[in-house]
Design a protein around this motif. Sequence first.
Motif, mmCIF file in Angstrom:
data_model
loop_
_atom_site.group_PDB
_atom_site.id
_atom_site.type_symbol
_atom_site.label_atom_id
_atom_site.label_comp_id
_atom_site.label_asym_id
_atom_site.label_seq_id
_atom_site.Cartn_x
_atom_site.Cartn_y
_atom_site.Cartn_z
ATOM 1 N N ASP A 1 46.399 44.904 71.153
ATOM 2 C CA ASP A 1 46.910 46.068 71.883
ATOM 3 C C ASP A 1 47.703 46.993 70.971
ATOM 4 O O ASP A 1 47.679 48.210 71.134
ATOM 5 N N GLU A 2 48.391 46.426 70.009
ATOM 6 C CA GLU A 2 49.200 47.223 69.080
ATOM 7 C C GLU A 2 48.369 47.927 68.014
ATOM 8 O O GLU A 2 48.578 49.101 67.732
ATOM 9 N N VAL A 3 47.452 47.188 67.400
ATOM 10 C CA VAL A 3 46.745 47.720 66.229
ATOM 11 C C VAL A 3 45.308 48.113 66.519
ATOM 12 O O VAL A 3 44.668 48.773 65.699
ATOM 13 N N GLY A 4 44.776 47.701 67.667
ATOM 14 C CA GLY A 4 43.386 47.944 68.008
ATOM 15 C C GLY A 4 42.550 46.705 67.754
ATOM 16 O O GLY A 4 42.795 45.969 66.793
ATOM 17 N N ALA A 5 41.576 46.486 68.604
ATOM 18 C CA ALA A 5 40.743 45.286 68.495
ATOM 19 C C ALA A 5 39.999 45.242 67.168
ATOM 20 O O ALA A 5 39.845 44.168 66.578
ATOM 21 N N PRO B 1 44.924 48.352 75.724
ATOM 22 C CA PRO B 1 43.696 48.948 75.170
ATOM 23 C C PRO B 1 42.975 48.058 74.167
ATOM 24 O O PRO B 1 41.743 48.043 74.123
ATOM 25 N N GLY B 2 43.702 47.305 73.382
ATOM 26 C CA GLY B 2 43.069 46.462 72.374
ATOM 27 C C GLY B 2 42.344 45.280 72.970
ATOM 28 O O GLY B 2 41.200 44.999 72.627
ATOM 29 N N ARG B 3 43.013 44.592 73.873
ATOM 30 C CA ARG B 3 42.352 43.424 74.470
ATOM 31 C C ARG B 3 41.186 43.862 75.345
ATOM 32 O O ARG B 3 40.153 43.207 75.379
ATOM 33 N N TYR B 4 41.324 45.003 76.042
ATOM 34 C CA TYR B 4 40.190 45.472 76.843
ATOM 35 C C TYR B 4 39.025 45.863 75.933
ATOM 36 O O TYR B 4 37.863 45.558 76.231
ATOM 37 N N ALA B 5 39.319 46.510 74.816
ATOM 38 C CA ALA B 5 38.259 46.899 73.875
ATOM 39 C C ALA B 5 37.495 45.677 73.374
ATOM 40 O O ALA B 5 36.303 45.777 73.057
ATOM 41 N N ALA B 6 38.147 44.534 73.320
ATOM 42 C CA ALA B 6 37.481 43.312 72.869
ATOM 43 C C ALA B 6 36.367 42.885 73.819
ATOM 44 O O ALA B 6 35.464 42.138 73.423
#
Length: 187
Positions: free
Chosen positions: A20-24, A97-102
């Motif tokens: 979530d912090e750095v992007g998936a 956003p990062g975990r969802y992008a995963a």
Amino acid sequence: MPRAGLDTAAVVAAGAALADEVGAGRLTMGLLAERLGVRTPSLYKHVTGQEDLNRRIAALALSEAGAAVGAAIQGYAGRDALAAAARAFRTYVLDHPGRYAATIGMEPTGPDDPLTAGGRRLLDALIAVLRGYDLAESDDTHALRMLRSLFHGFATLQAAGGFRWSTDLDESFEWLVDFVDRGLRAP
């Protein structure tokens, strides 16, 4: 010997927070190990590698998103359930956003894959929303795909800063919900 307090769930949770912090796409085993204060090989006691970590984060995200949408629609039907589901999904994606992008492009390997259970949780919540509309059974799959596409599209575009016009985003989002509701109620 594994570090005290560090287990698979803790590694996945830390990986999800870091995504979530750095992007998936920027999440690495090395970066996660640094965050957890361990050497990278220590992580392999809990996950088999980057792919396994990504898969577990995706399963977590689908389960969390499904729980959020499911909780939001309790006691609602029709447009109210649709709006509650849409808002819960959007909020989840914006907050994570990062975990969802995963979850994008991650396919379950079988019925026992945690991705299957997480995906089912989200799907069941969306099916519950659609029960408030008089749809032909032959339209169910199409309606589910439409909801997921619209909710996903709006939320991921917003999370990525894709809406640059001055029109209020919340107003556009409510317009989308109203439009979908009218379409689902159409004969």
